[in-house]
Design an enzyme around this catalytic site. Structure first.
Site, PDB file in Angstrom:
ATOM      1  N   SER A 121      -9.940   2.273   2.466  1.00  0.00           N
ATOM      2  CA  SER A 121      -8.926   2.794   1.654  1.00  0.00           C
ATOM      3  C   SER A 121      -7.875   2.151   0.991  1.00  0.00           C
ATOM      4  CB  SER A 121      -8.214   3.880   2.605  1.00  0.00           C
ATOM      5  OG  SER A 121      -7.481   3.326   3.512  1.00  0.00           O
ATOM      6  N   SER A 150     -10.537   0.098   6.571  1.00  0.00           N
ATOM      7  CA  SER A 150      -9.733   0.075   5.385  1.00  0.00           C
ATOM      8  C   SER A 150      -9.414  -1.222   4.813  1.00  0.00           C
ATOM      9  CB  SER A 150      -8.977   1.226   5.142  1.00  0.00           C
ATOM     10  OG  SER A 150      -9.473   2.446   5.170  1.00  0.00           O
ATOM     11  N   LYS A 177       0.801  -1.249  -0.037  1.00  0.00           N
ATOM     12  CA  LYS A 177      -0.025   0.107  -0.175  1.00  0.00           C
ATOM     13  C   LYS A 177       0.914   1.212   0.042  1.00  0.00           C
ATOM     14  CE  LYS A 177      -3.980   1.976   2.457  1.00  0.00           C
ATOM     15  NZ  LYS A 177      -4.930   1.955   3.622  1.00  0.00           N
TER      16      LYS A 177
HETATM   17  N1  GLN Z   1     -13.704   4.414   5.757  1.00  0.00           N
HETATM   18  C1  GLN Z   1     -12.932   5.006   6.698  1.00  0.00           C
HETATM   19  C2  GLN Z   1     -12.488   6.467   6.619  1.00  0.00           C
HETATM   20  O1  GLN Z   1     -12.601   7.027   5.839  1.00  0.00           O
HETATM   21  C3  GLN Z   1     -11.668   4.203   7.341  1.00  0.00           C
HETATM   22  C4  GLN Z   1     -10.480   4.563   6.533  1.00  0.00           C
HETATM   23  C5  GLN Z   1      -9.379   3.605   7.159  1.00  0.00           C
HETATM   24  O2  GLN Z   1      -9.677   2.727   7.807  1.00  0.00           O
HETATM   25  N2  GLN Z   1      -8.280   4.132   6.491  1.00  0.00           N
HETATM   26  O3  GLN Z   1     -11.788   6.936   7.755  1.00  0.00           O
END
Ligand code: GLN
Length: 488
Positions: free
Chosen positions: A153, A177, A76
């Site tokens: 994400s 995410s 990532k």
């Molecule tokens: N969807 C969540 C957010 O927008 C989780 C993001 C994440 O886990 N990095 O914060």
């Protein structure tokens, strides 16, 4: 070759049936063919990959093979990689080349893996569809013609693994995410216990929630990946002394008269989920029952408030973490009239809308007028949720719940920020409590798309989480390779 799981590929590499160079070439061909359509990589590193692979073959020939030697993986693009651009999918870091290696990516180097490239994601990991990426959204390899989200994400990581453009990948999970994108691409995504994997060198979003973890095609593969990435790191003050090591196949925790109490969260039973999710969840519960699990109802009274608490705590921490991007030390710099004007112009140009929204919310809830009513209140809710999980784990061994309400949605669904936030309902509580949770495929919906179930455990019970996830994977028995792209 790209149909091999990580476990299978390692076996063939070790027996000499395939070489790391051959395996890497197969993946580089896939990247060549589908990389642009899926947009799952921000940066590919073919030369590095071939060099890694050749070094791996040499080690193996010398009888010196490491744990995951020769496995071609995606990282990532939140993990700093020495000499390789690390962007966090932000214009702010578009040309940032770190001089250091994150602990997690170093551990993969030490395990002998081959780096294929840096996977796309939401900008600074803030988002749910990977649409906030400065480099455009990655696409779900399932039903590619419909341009569905691969989730966020870690959507570049799930798109790459599901599409056969990496054998496995790393992700990070601050509020879901890893698990949400894994669920809607038919992959296995494991958010380990907070502190099990080092955050050092990983671009910070919300430090008390950020959790690196693996994304893979099978539970065994995820377990191998986690073994490589976990471990104490003196450079991360929240890193745990608990290690994680395993060999695969994972041992069953059900069958042969084994006893296991599996909890279902009472408060989630009133949440609206798709009919498919409901049916598949019930099916998997009855499978577990027939394997000898005792199903018990547990209560996490404040779990529906987890979203509200998360969307105060995460932006608060983000606003502080992202203060460092000021155009002075590294990253983008837009010259202004004076230093303040340079700060303003740099930050205005460098950050996207969602990141700005979070920093505005974050600074607001930390301001002296709001601190007690918002931030402290959210911290209290977090404590209550954490205590409730502790109590629940005296009544059951592991918990299961849906990973999402439904299947992957089109990238252009036109959701508002609040509608996006609401999608995290099933995942954020586990980050607030720091407990491990693994999303595993539980079946295909009527529309042919995959759905996932989470297995949640008490802190440092990561092994049993994976073991139960493996039973669900076996029971669901789906082919999680999207037919459109896997050439079937
Ligand atoms: N969807 C969540 C957010 O927008 C989780 C993001 C994440 O886990 N990095 O914060």
């Amino acid at each position: 070759m790209i149909n091999l799981t990580l476990t299978e590929a390692l076996k063939k590499l070790n027996s000499g049936e395939i070489s790391a160079v051959e395996l890497t070439r197969a993946y580089l061909d896939r990247i060549e063919k589908y990389g642009a359509d899926l947009n799952c990589y921000i940066t590919t590193t073919p030369e590095r990959a071939l060099a890694d692979a050749a070094a791996s073959d040499a080690r193996r020939a010398a009888g010196d093979a490491k744990f995951l030697d020769g496995a071609p993986i995606a990282m990532k693009d939140l993990f700093a990689t020495r000499g390789i651009r690390t962007t966090a999918a932000s214009r702010m870091l578009e040309n940032f080349v770190p001089e250091y290696e994150s602990t997690v990516s170093q551990k993969f180097i030490d395990a002998g893996t081959v780096l294929l490239g840096k996977a796309n994601l939401d900008e600074f990991a803030m988002g749910t569809f990977s649409k906030t990426s400065f480099f455009g959204a990655p696409v779900n390899p399932w039903q590619m013609e419909n341009r569905l989200t691969a989730g966020g994400s870690s959507g570049g990581s799930t798109s790459a693994v599901a599409g056969g453009l990496a054998i496995a990948a790393t992700g990070t999970d601050t509020g879901g995410s890893i698990r949400f994108p894994a669920a809607i691409t038919g992959m296995v995504g494991m958010k380990p216990t907070y502190g099990l994997c080092s955050r050092w060198g990983c671009v910070a979003f919300a430090s008390s929630l950020d959790t690196p973890g693996p994304i893979a095609r099978t539970v065994d593969d995820a377990a191998l990946m986690l073994s490589a990435m976990a471990g104490h790191d003196p450079k991360d003050s929240t890193s745990s002394k608990h290690g994680f090591t395993c060999t695969t196949p994972l041992e069953p925790v059900l069958g042969d008269g084994k006893k296991l109490r599996v909890g279902i969260i009472k408060e989630f039973s009133d949440v609206k989920i798709s009919d498919d999710m409901k049916t598949l969840f019930e099916k998997r519960i009855s499978d577990l029952k027939s394997m000898g699990a005792e199903i018990v109802e547990v209560s996490i009274p404040n779990i529906l408030d987890a979203l509200a608490a998360y969307y105060i705590i995460a932006p608060a921490e983000a606003s502080s973490n992202l203060a460092r991007y000021d155009g002075m030390r590294y990253g983008l710099r837009v010259e202004g009239r004076d230093i303040y004007d340079t700060f303003k112009k740099t930050r205005a140009a460098g950050f996207g809308d969602e990141v700005k929204r979070r920093m505005i919310i974050g600074t607001a809830v930390l301001s002296s007028q709001s601190y007690d009513v918002y931030f402290m209140q959210a911290a209290r809710v977090r404590r209550m949720i954490s205590d409730s999980f502790n109590k629940a784990f005296t009544e059951c061994d592991l918990i299961i719940c849906p990973s999402s309400a439904g299947t992957a949605m089109p990238l252009d669904s036109g959701l508002s920020p609040l509608e996006f936030y609401a999608l995290d309902l099933f995942t954020v509580a586990m980050n607030l409590a720091g407990v491990p949770a693994c999303s595993v495929p539980c079946g295909l919906a009527q529309n042919g798309l995959p759905l996932g179930i989470q297995v949640v455990g008490n802190r440092f019970d990561d092994m049993r989480v994976l073991q139960l996830a493996k039973h669900i994977e076996t029971a669901a028995d789906i082919d999680n390779r999207p037919t459109t792209i896997m050439g079937k």
